[in-house]
Design an enzyme around this catalytic site. Sequence first.
Site, PDB file in Angstrom:
ATOM      1  N   SER A   1       0.847  -1.195   0.000  1.00  0.00           N
ATOM      2  CA  SER A   1       0.000   0.000   0.000  1.00  0.00           C
ATOM      3  C   SER A   1       0.876   1.237   0.000  1.00  0.00           C
ATOM      4  O   SER A   1       2.049   1.183   0.385  1.00  0.00           O
ATOM      5  CB  SER A   1      -0.899   0.018   1.232  1.00  0.00           C
ATOM      6  N   ASP A   2       0.332   2.356  -0.411  1.00  0.00           N
ATOM      7  CA  ASP A   2       1.007   3.624  -0.167  1.00  0.00           C
ATOM      8  C   ASP A   2       0.795   3.977   1.313  1.00  0.00           C
ATOM      9  O   ASP A   2       0.056   3.303   2.037  1.00  0.00           O
ATOM     10  CB  ASP A   2       0.457   4.713  -1.087  1.00  0.00           C
TER      11      ASP A   2
END
Length: 719
Positions: free
Chosen positions: A265-266
Amino acid sequence: MAKNMESLLEQMTLEEKIAQLMQLATFFYKGAAGDGEITGPLEDMGIANDVVQNSGSVLGASGAWEVANIQREHLAENRLGIPLLMMADIVHGFKTIFPVPLAIGCSWNTELAEKSAEIAAKEASVSGVHVTFAPMVDLVRDPRWGRVMESTGEDPYLNSVFAKAFVRGFQGEDLTNDTHRVAACVKHFAAYGAPEGGRDYNTVNMSERQLRESYLPAYKAALDEGCEMVMTAFNTVDGIPASGNKKLMRDLLREEWGFDGVMISDWGAVKELIPHGVAEDEREAALKGLEAGVDIEMMTACYAKNLEDLVASGELSEALIDESVLRILNLKNKLGLFENPYRGTSEELEKEVIMSEEHRHVAKELAIKSSVLLKNDQVLPLNKKQKIALIGPFAQNGDVLGPWSWQGSKEAAVQVYDGLLAKISEANLLVAQGSGIETITEEQLTQAVETAKKADVIVLALGEASEMSGEGGCRADIRLPEAQLKLVAKIRELGKPVVTVLFNGRPLDLHGVIAESDALLEAWYPGTEAGSAIADLLFGDANPSGRLTMSFPYSVGQIPVYYNCFNTGRPQGENKQERYVTHYLDIPNEPLLPFGYGLSYTTFAYSDMSLSADSLTENSSLDVTVNVTNTGERAGEETVQFYIRDLSGEIVRPLKELKGYEKVWLEPGETKQITFTITEEQLRYYHSDLSFQSDKGKFHAMIGPNSNELTIKEFVLNK
């Protein structure tokens, strides 16, 4: 790769597996610089210290000493001796900073792009980094969005070419044995470059057909080149946030494309499923994130706090956790971390490799190739015997590295003043600040005018501060700040030749600048060797060869404005006064400067374009040739651009699409014949049923120096 990862996985407890899925910043770890800041962040996130001991990766660690310390402390406490992955944002250089990616795109030079990534990987690897969060290959059409500086532009084909080059540069041919390379992580999947209003993190809304045709090709190109990781985007895709989008991540990325690498994920994006409105709480966010295929949760603790309970309740299969953990272990194994947890890390090599003369030389060359000459009314190149007034907030300013240069040194960057001073005598170089980035005083303005009066020619160094672009750097008004426009207007009143050099991370609205300048050089953020490269260009020791990969709007009101747009049923014709066609009453339809545009200190002429045949089939090809002549008085490099238009498709087709290009060096008077080959495969596109195929019928082949000045020949596809 000696270890058996399946066997190691079997030895892990569920808690140890879940911890592998967490990525934490450096300050959580023992051995990090600033050790002792751990307790507060752990309490804030609601996780226990044993989660940190078993975690799988670190965000933002760098420096051989610090990385080795963190890894050593970690291995002393980790039951199974599983090493940490060290990840960081190495976007356009580690400590030797290259031009921002948008500028690199404007070089149209994939060899130098690959070399820049190779150098960044070498500097990062000796400092202990294993993975870089690059390349960013999001297609961009809205310069209000701050992160356009991190992309290579508005074209799917060109973005794909650069995506492959960056991955090759970062990873090399043998990631296992070449410890001077790092694993690449392509981002942001998917369509992060199309937020509504050009506002970061905002909604993305498009058809799946458009997604596949324009936005997905560059990600696919990076993965085809062997990119090891994918980062999810912050935005929604078809109403579902990317980090919880099973259709996007599981169905398309993993099943259809066959990607079995690590997905991360960011920053905080899994927990952001809650404010997006698709998860009630962290528990549901964890479930949706893992079910979507996100292996590593960056800097939130939804997985750590909830996955065990979700398995116990039967809502989540432990097999999904095992899949994610195995992918992470396999990457660590591929990098050789089980044999050498300190892979590549060397304090001795740091001193030898980082910011070496060789690296700075490549940075300068790429800065030269990335700069785009937008205007020149016979003012450039400058005469070294002229008295030059260098004026503006970037005259003596190290803020030339741009966003995502976190390890770069502004103090080590070559300023414009120093670059010019290396070429001419101090007596011939006058300097004044003129204004700040966004402020100006009467004293500054008076000093600028008095300095300019003493000179033969004025060089204005203007632009955006680096924090005005990049992540979170979105702007609704993309003109230069009013203070600088006031400076330009005042200097113009003197009637002396004015050369403007721009430092910025996006295409700007150039009103108040381009008409007031006799020459305009777009330097972007050129990096560590900024001043040296600009001096070579201004004095003609180098010939500008950059070409725009993102259109410059006439006005922000046109945005998005891009070359490969659709026609309408009522296109604007030559009669600009006609009312009932697609047009604005107050501005042109066309951008101020089109995709592919750029000037040189010489001129080029195109002639004798021809086709080897007037038709082709699925099993044949045809060649299109053109002669390109250097009609000027000095040698130069031209970027010959090849476009195709499908005149009648099942789906409306763009007015033109880049299908190839060739960079050619020509001596004065020299002519070379350039050939492009057309195949049926190049004519395919996504139809309404998402099948990828071509249509029979008429096409235009187009060649020229930019997307606006093209010679056209017609051919037919027979099926």
